[in-house]
Design a protein around this motif. Structure first.
Motif: not given
Length: 347
Positions: A170, A173, A176-177, A204, A208, A331
């Motif tokens: 991910r 993701r 992004e975090l 990725d 993002a 996650e």
């Protein structure tokens, strides 16, 4: 207790068969989960084997089955970023968890040094492999395909046409975090430093970053550094970035080696971390924890990811069509530390 009656020599399958009153074939099937053996007979054979202290000849089993009972962990990622001087980085954390998971299934894990060229994966006797974060046209993956060996990847494969099963780390993701965390800490002009290759974590993260920058009205500032350069490459790229963009108030350096180099570059420029420039990174490993100040990073749940990769690979080796093509660990979670701990600035 039954004895083999053979003095000090190790008990054999023939001893187990004699004491249990069955054929050697039945013993072999019972101990290896093969054939149609009555459950009560199977349990009796296992009990006799345990009492005699019988241990199967693993080498002979491998020869009969045509299996190595070994899988490899391989990557084209250089140790400058995958392990560092201590060799206790990302790659080794994955290796420890994968080795434990593989052993539970009766497989040994072969740790292959970074595959840059040559014949690293031609010289090991393995049934398949886990390729860690393959690059485009990855050398390790290419050698496995040439040998006709199955493999799965830890991280999404990026080469066109590579449909290997994978564990989704991910990358988007995670970026992004980290960017959300920087925004919450008051960052208004964050920059991104990524590897110069095309691994999923870079591809990725860049997508993002560009998306978040557009949403928040940030002017994108992106620098690439060669993985082989390690911390020094991160230092040089960050120093150049700060000279060209002095307004930058945060650096998201996805590779932890780059992040450590970035901290040094920020200090050498006369700035402080985190008051003038915050720094965050992707992997919550030894570098992040021992940097001064400690780096905000992300818990990627690598133990679970490595275990999932082993399960995907063994599913392929069994020919299990029910095994999914993609596994998704829990996650990811930001682990906030002093490198980004400042109160949000008022505009």
């Amino acid at each position: 207790m039954p004895t083999s009656g053979s003095g000090s020599r190790p008990p054999t399958i023939a001893d187990v068969a004699r004491v249990a009153g069955v054929s050697r074939t039945t013993v072999s099937h019972a101990l290896n989960g093969l054939g149609k053996v009555d459950p009560r007979t199977r349990e009796r054979i296992k009990q006799v084997a345990a009492e005699l202290g019988y241990r199967p000849n693993l080498r002979a089993q491998r020869l009969r089955r045509g299996q190595a009972k070994a899988i490899a962990l391989a990557s084209s990622m250089p140790f400058a970023v995958a392990g560092g001087p201590s060799r206790l980085g990302f790659y080794m954390e994955v290796a420890a968890a994968a080795a434990e998971s593989a052993l539970l299934h009766g497989y040994a894990l072969v740790l292959v040094p970074p595959v840059q060229s040559g014949s690293a994966l031609y010289s090991v006797d393995i049934d398949g492999a886990i390729v860690v974060e393959p690059d485009a046209d990855d050398v390790a993956a290419a050698q496995l395909r040439e040998r006709g060996l199955p493999y799965v990847t830890l991280g999404r494969p990026v080469s066109p046409g590579d449909d290997a099963p994978y564990v989704d780390l991910r990358g988007g993701r995670v970026a992004e975090l980290l960017l959300t965390h920087l925004h919450e800490q008051g960052a208004q002009r964050p920059a991104l430093i990524i590897g110069s290759g095309s691994r999923h974590s870079s591809v990725d993260a860049l997508a993002a970053y560009e998306r978040v920058a557009e949403e928040r009205g940030w002017t994108p500032v992106v620098a690439r550094a060669p993985e082989s350069g390690g911390e020094q490459a991160g230092y040089e790229r960050c120093a150049a970035l700060l000279a060209e963009h002095p307004e930058v108030d945060a650096v998201c350096a996805l590779v932890d080696a780059f992040a450590v180099g970035a901290v040094r570059a920020i200090r050498d420029s006369g700035r402080t971390v985190p008051d003038d420039v915050m720094v965050v990174t992707r992997y919550d490993g030894l570098r992040a924890r021992t940097c001064e100040p400690p780096l905000t990073a992300v818990d990627l749940h690598l133990d679970r990811a490595a275990s999932d990769a082993v399960e995907l690979l063994l599913g392929r080796l069994r020919g299990d069509t029910a095994t999914p093509a993609v596994a998704v660990p829990p996650e990811p979670r930001v682990v906030a530390r002093a490198s980004s701990a400042r109160e949000p600035r008022t505009v």
